[in-house]
Design an enzyme around this catalytic site. Structure first.
Site, mmCIF file in Angstrom:
data_model
loop_
_atom_site.group_PDB
_atom_site.id
_atom_site.type_symbol
_atom_site.label_atom_id
_atom_site.label_comp_id
_atom_site.label_asym_id
_atom_site.label_seq_id
_atom_site.Cartn_x
_atom_site.Cartn_y
_atom_site.Cartn_z
ATOM 1 N N GLU A 24 0.865 -1.237 -0.004
ATOM 2 C CA GLU A 24 0.028 0.117 0.044
ATOM 3 C C GLU A 24 0.707 1.294 0.008
ATOM 4 O O GLU A 24 1.887 0.972 0.706
ATOM 5 C CB GLU A 24 -0.927 0.012 1.029
ATOM 6 C CG GLU A 24 -1.760 1.294 1.322
ATOM 7 C CD GLU A 24 -2.878 1.194 2.581
ATOM 8 O OE1 GLU A 24 -3.243 2.064 2.978
ATOM 9 O OE2 GLU A 24 -2.920 -0.176 3.186
ATOM 10 N N GLU A 54 -2.921 10.517 2.651
ATOM 11 C CA GLU A 54 -4.033 10.654 3.818
ATOM 12 C C GLU A 54 -4.266 11.955 4.508
ATOM 13 O O GLU A 54 -3.144 12.483 4.725
ATOM 14 C CB GLU A 54 -3.958 9.539 4.955
ATOM 15 C CG GLU A 54 -4.272 7.972 4.253
ATOM 16 C CD GLU A 54 -3.933 6.822 5.008
ATOM 17 O OE1 GLU A 54 -5.142 6.511 5.398
ATOM 18 O OE2 GLU A 54 -3.398 6.683 5.768
#
Length: 261
Positions: free
Chosen positions: A133, A137
């Protein structure tokens, strides 16, 4: 994101895996694209609908929280409850798995306590693959904050936090992912540069989403109903396969001085 990501994906998406993630598809199956969001192509994008990623998520993914309007993708987080969740929220993901290259999105990011707006890539337990990943964010437990992070085979403690202005303007968020290196950019300016052997190395899907929590308060704070609705606006999104250069004029790859193999 935090270590809970793999577990929450397991709890909610395992039932979806056979339909959404064909078995045996372990290599890259998608090519470069530029998505202006004049429409939302079902061939390119899958809309998350009807589940949450775990008990920590206080909203349910719902197709009604994903809209295209005036050439922009609108992902919303609203007080319209769904099933057992107080809120509903929006997410899209590419149908294809994408390998090394440049991932970009031009977005106007909202900030609120207990809320996560994001652009990231992911593959993991639902596809019977090791967790890989790479994240942009946006959170606001105390102030508007960008968290860049990566996850690789159980190692998730790689976050960097930086303050962000809450000025409601569009910015271009890009990361260049190549073997042994990841670079994160905002509007063509380098924010973080990591090199090493223990970095993501499997083709991943690209995601854009907005969601809320009432449990991950030490990380994000607690989302309040008074904060809804919130909307993440996306002007465009793109992926450029490694080795291709300056495929469209807005790309970070068109900036002078960007070193790309």
């Amino acid at each position: 994101m935090m270590k809970c990501r793999a577990n929450r994906w397991l709890s909610a998406l395992t039932l979806m895996a056979s339909a959404v993630f064909p078995s045996g598809a372990l290599s890259q199956n998608g090519g470069s694209f530029f998505e202006p969001f004049d429409t939302l192509s079902q061939n390119r994008w899958f809309v998350s609908n009807g589940w949450a990623n775990g008990d920590h998520q206080s909203c349910l993914w719902h197709r009604n929280r994903v809209e295209v309007e005036d050439g922009k993708l609108l992902l919303s987080l609203t007080g319209h409850s769904k099933q057992d969740r107080d809120f509903s929220c929006g997410e899209i993901q590419t149908q294809d798995r994408l390998g090394y290259g440049t991932f970009e999105a031009r977005m106007k990011v909202p900030y609120a306590r207990g809320m996560n707006a994001n652009m990231f890539t992911f593959i993991g337990a639902p596809q019977d693959r090791p967790h890989n990943e790479i994240d942009f964010e946006f959170i606001a437990r105390n102030e508007p904050t960008l968290q860049t992070n990566f996850h690789f085979k159980g190692d998730s403690d790689n976050a960097k936090l930086q303050s962000m202005p809450d000025d409601e303007v569009f910015r271009t968020y890009s990361f260049i992912w190549e073997p042994g290196r990841i670079r994160w950019y905002i509007d063509g300016k380098l924010q973080r540069d990591l090199s090493g052997d223990a970095l993501p190395n499997e083709p991943q899907k690209m995601y854009i989403s907005i969601w809320s929590t009432d449990t991950l308060v030490s990380w994000m704070g607690e989302f309040s109903a008074n904060s809804a609705p919130q909307v993440l606006e996306v002007d465009w999104a793109a992926y450029t396969k490694l080795g291709e250069r300056c495929a469209f004029e807005q790309s970070v790859l068109c900036e002078d001085g960007i070193d790309v193999p």
